[in-house]
Scaffold this active site. Sequence first.
Site, short mmCIF file in Angstrom:
data_model
loop_
_atom_site.label_atom_id
_atom_site.label_comp_id
_atom_site.label_asym_id
_atom_site.label_seq_id
_atom_site.Cartn_x
_atom_site.Cartn_y
_atom_site.Cartn_z
N SER A 91 -22.33 15.78 -31.37
CA SER A 91 -23.21 17.16 -31.53
C SER A 91 -23.54 17.66 -30.33
CB SER A 91 -24.68 16.69 -32.26
OG SER A 91 -25.41 15.87 -31.45
N LYS A 143 -29.11 20.15 -23.53
CA LYS A 143 -29.06 20.07 -24.76
C LYS A 143 -30.22 20.61 -25.47
CE LYS A 143 -27.43 17.54 -28.75
NZ LYS A 143 -26.78 16.33 -29.14
N SER A 152 -22.26 11.20 -30.08
CA SER A 152 -22.45 12.65 -29.70
C SER A 152 -22.51 13.01 -28.40
CB SER A 152 -24.04 12.92 -30.31
OG SER A 152 -24.00 12.98 -31.72
#
Length: 492
Positions: free
Chosen positions: A170, A85, A194
Amino acid sequence: METSTFKLIEATIEDIQQAFQENRLTSAELVQAYLDRIEAFDRNGPKINSVLTINPDALKIAAELDEMRGQDGQGPLYGIPVLLKDNIETADPMPTTAGAIALEHNFAKQDAFLAKQLRGAGAIILGKVNLSEWAYFMSQDGPSGYSSLGGQVLNPYGVGIFKAEDVGGSSSGTGAAIASNFAVVGIGTETSGSILSPASANSIVGIKPTVGLVSRSRIIPIAESQDTAGPMARTVADAAILLGALTGVDEQDPATQKSAGQSLTDYTPHLKSDGLKGARIGVDLSFLNNEEPEERAIMDEAIEQLKSLGATVEEVTIPQQSFESDVMWYEFKRGVNDYLSTMPGEVPVKSLADVIAFNKQDPERRMKFGQAELEKSQSLSDDPTDPTYVEHRQTDLRCSTLQGLDLIMREHQLDALLFQNNRGAAMPAQAGYPSITVPAGYTSSGHPIGVTFSARAFSEARLIELAYSYEQATRKRKAPDFSKHPITNTFQ
């Protein structure tokens, strides 16, 4: 070399390591195969848009690892490509941006502790993936998976059908990329849902570890009391292998001190097909009452499957917190200001206030959906002794532990609590407790649904037993169908 015998789609770490050992595959070939898939399906074809940046050194690193394969001390991820990420720093020539234009020139000089752990286990950092901007802590008005820098991540199970937010967030890019077979495994981060949300939405496995099990140093923060990084993979086994590679005490992250003596470097002994036999699982049916009928049916089926595998499923009532906590907004300001104060000269922002002002200079491009969460955070104190902050944090802890999960699990002698999707993410997140999401089925439109097991601190090994047992018995995951967008590649 008999390369044609290797099947890339849905390949596990075990499959790949066996192919390496049998000289049917090299790391360089594997990296190139994933790069080809990213080009065909992420950049073109269905345009999933999950990968922000490719590591330009990935093929070189892979070739070097191929040369050294077979030497002593090589880790469980040796030669395995991993996607991170894009809020996790690495020393590779890739920026760390959190999806924000303000950070597009944020090139780190060293690896985050987590990235060092990955390299120590032999992993190849293939690239950085898109995410909800500032880990979905910029504006609640925009869809999950959107960032000003990277645009919108799409769900590979419903390109052009599902709404943008159906990709989950996310860690949207990690979820979509791993589901699409753009790498073997990936790393997401979670403050509240997330990892679990995109794992469910993309039909993969996600582990949100106990806060402190995995280091957060040199990861762009939201809330220090809840933040953690964690594995995202297509199987529980791969997630367990990845988790073992990530653990360790980091002097730059004091929270990891409490993991000493609690963490494992190998969770694979807990891959038990009978892990649900004799288990006690609690479920609060009120969490399911507002679900769509198809989603509720999937959850009801999962409960019956748990029972058939030897678990006792007991209905419980989880006390719900009645006030709105501002802990994350207080901690975001403090954490982001500390992080941005270290930015190199090329980065035009050195504080949260700078970010807000920078975005206002070009609002259509830099803050398409506003920045209400950034502005709310900026309006609060960054003093850790602020009375309101202290009161909210103490209430969070009390309601999520002593009067929440601890109370319910002790009273009913539970191994875990079961939630649909990430609906119950908030309470374990506030407590700093672990969860694992596993594919549970699909709606009639093809949208994936996952189930989540949550338990008390440092119970990852037990959660892996439960999740693996469920996964092996049900085998619900199926790869997304990209057959309308063919690719010419040695590995299919």
